[in-house]
Enzyme design. Sequence first.
Site, PDB file in Angstrom:
ATOM      1  N   SER B  16      51.214  26.647  30.154  1.00 43.36           N
ATOM      2  CA  SER B  16      49.822  26.849  30.575  1.00 43.36           C
ATOM      3  C   SER B  16      49.425  25.835  31.646  1.00 43.36           C
ATOM      4  O   SER B  16      48.808  26.188  32.656  1.00 43.36           O
ATOM      5  CB  SER B  16      48.888  26.718  29.372  1.00 43.36           C
ATOM      6  OG  SER B  16      49.190  27.677  28.389  1.00 43.36           O
ATOM      7  N   ARG B  39      42.874  19.877  31.437  1.00 42.46           N
ATOM      8  CA  ARG B  39      42.679  20.237  30.024  1.00 42.46           C
ATOM      9  C   ARG B  39      41.374  21.006  29.839  1.00 42.46           C
ATOM     10  O   ARG B  39      41.288  21.907  29.000  1.00 42.46           O
ATOM     11  CB  ARG B  39      42.732  18.996  29.119  1.00 42.46           C
ATOM     12  CG  ARG B  39      42.684  19.349  27.621  1.00 42.46           C
ATOM     13  CD  ARG B  39      43.245  18.268  26.732  1.00 42.46           C
ATOM     14  NE  ARG B  39      44.668  18.130  26.905  1.00 42.46           N
ATOM     15  CZ  ARG B  39      45.589  18.903  26.298  1.00 42.46           C
ATOM     16  NH1 ARG B  39      45.216  19.839  25.453  1.00 42.46           N
ATOM     17  NH2 ARG B  39      46.858  18.725  26.532  1.00 42.46           N
ATOM     18  N   HIS B  42      42.183  24.400  30.855  1.00 40.77           N
ATOM     19  CA  HIS B  42      43.025  24.962  29.797  1.00 40.77           C
ATOM     20  C   HIS B  42      42.185  25.491  28.638  1.00 40.77           C
ATOM     21  O   HIS B  42      42.493  26.529  28.056  1.00 40.77           O
ATOM     22  CB  HIS B  42      43.991  23.871  29.319  1.00 40.77           C
ATOM     23  CG  HIS B  42      44.871  24.258  28.172  1.00 40.77           C
ATOM     24  ND1 HIS B  42      44.645  23.832  26.889  1.00 40.77           N
ATOM     25  CD2 HIS B  42      45.973  25.033  28.117  1.00 40.77           C
ATOM     26  CE1 HIS B  42      45.582  24.330  26.094  1.00 40.77           C
ATOM     27  NE2 HIS B  42      46.395  25.054  26.809  1.00 40.77           N
TER      28      HIS B  42
END
Lengths: 213, 213
Positions: B16, B39, B42
Site C-alpha cells: 500500500s 500514513r 493510507h
Amino acid sequence: MSKMEYVKPADIEKRSFAIITEELGDRTFPPDIAPVVKRVIHTSADFEYADNLVFSEGAVARARKAIEAGAHIVTDTNMVKAGINKKILAQFGGEVHCFVADEDVAAEAKARGVTRSTVSMERAAGLDVPLIFAIGNAPTALVEIRRLVDAGTLSPELVIGVPVGFVNVVESKELIQESGVPYIVARGRKGGSNVAAAIVNALLYQLVRREGF
Amino acid sequence: MSKMEYVKPADIEKRSFAIITEELGDRTFPPDIAPVVKRVIHTSADFEYADNLVFSEGAVARARKAIEAGAHIVTDTNMVKAGINKKILAQFGGEVHCFVADEDVAAEAKARGVTRSTVSMERAAGLDVPLIFAIGNAPTALVEIRRLVDAGTLSPELVIGVPVGFVNVVESKELIQESGVPYIVARGRKGGSNVAAAIVNALLYQLVRREGF
C-alpha cells in the site's frame, strides 16, 4: 478568539447537516438513504461519498427492522466498535462484537497464514443471532463474509462494506455487491472506521427519530 | 474470487505504501514528515492530505523525543484512543487518556453549557506529565487547548489538530497554528478520528523503525 462563531453545543450537528444539505444542492436522495449519505459526509467532510455510496434494494429498511428485532453488530476493528452508539443499540437489545484483538484469534491467524480479520469473521458466523457487519478496514473480512455466505453458513441482515485502502479493497467490495446479501458499500478505495461507524449510527438515529436533519 | 490478488498479510501495508509513494509522484516530503503524510493517506485513501497537512518547525522531532521520554497522549474521542497502537506507546512508558465519556465530565459540561470536549481538555491539563494532544473531532477541544496555553496552564509537546466538520472547524485549527505550540494540523474541513490516530501511529512506528515504507 473572536473569529469563532458561537453555536450552542446541541446545535452544532444540526447546523452541520444544514450546510451539507445546502452544498449537496440538487443532489437529492430517497428519504431512507439521505440520512446515511449525509452522516458519512458529516464524519469525513468528503462529498465524494454522495457518489461512492451504493445501497442494495431495501437495505436500509431491512437493517432498521433487524436492529429493532435485536440484531447484533460485528465490526472488523475496535475503532469501529468505539464509534458506534452502543447505548441506542442496547435499547433494542443489540450488542457490538469485535474479535480482532483477541489473543487466540491472533494465534490462529498466524498459524494458518491468514489475517486476523478472516478468523474474526469465522468467529462471528458462530454467533446465534441476526447479524449486521460493519467493516471499515479489512478487505479480507469482506472476502471471508462472501466465502461464508457462499458456503451457506452465514446469512447477514446487512453488510456495511467500507474498507479503505489500496490492495484488494475495490475488489473486496465488488465481491459483496455480487453476493446477493443486503449491502451498503462505498465504491472505490475510500472508506474507513469512521465511515463504518457513521453508517451504523445513521441507522440507529433514524430509529430514535434523530433523523430530521 | 479470482479477481483478488493474493498478497501475504504482512505485505499488504508495504504494498500500500509503495502505491501511495508512486501516486504521489514528484511530491516529496522531508524524511520525518513523509511517513506521517503517507500514513494519513493510507488510512483515508485521500491524497488531499498531501496538501492539507501542515507541520510547525521541528514538530515531528520534538514529538518523537517526547514519546521516547514517556509523554502521554490525550484524545478527544474513544475512537482516536482505540486507533492508537498502545502497545508501542507503552514500551516508552506512555498511556492514552480520554475523558469525554466520563459521567462527571458530561454532568459538568451540561451544567456549564459547554461541550464535554471543553471539560475533557481541562481535566487533561491537570495531568502531571508531558502531553501530546490528538484531536480528531471536536473543534471546542482545540479552542480550550488554546485558552489553556494562553493562560499559561498548559504547555503541550504537540497538538495534533485534525477535527473534521463544518462549524468552527477551520477556525479552531487556525487558533492552534497561531498559538505558538508545536502542531500538526489538517487545514480545512477534513480530518477525523482515523486521521488523528494515524498521525500518532506514524510517530510511534518511526520510533520502532517501521518507517521504511
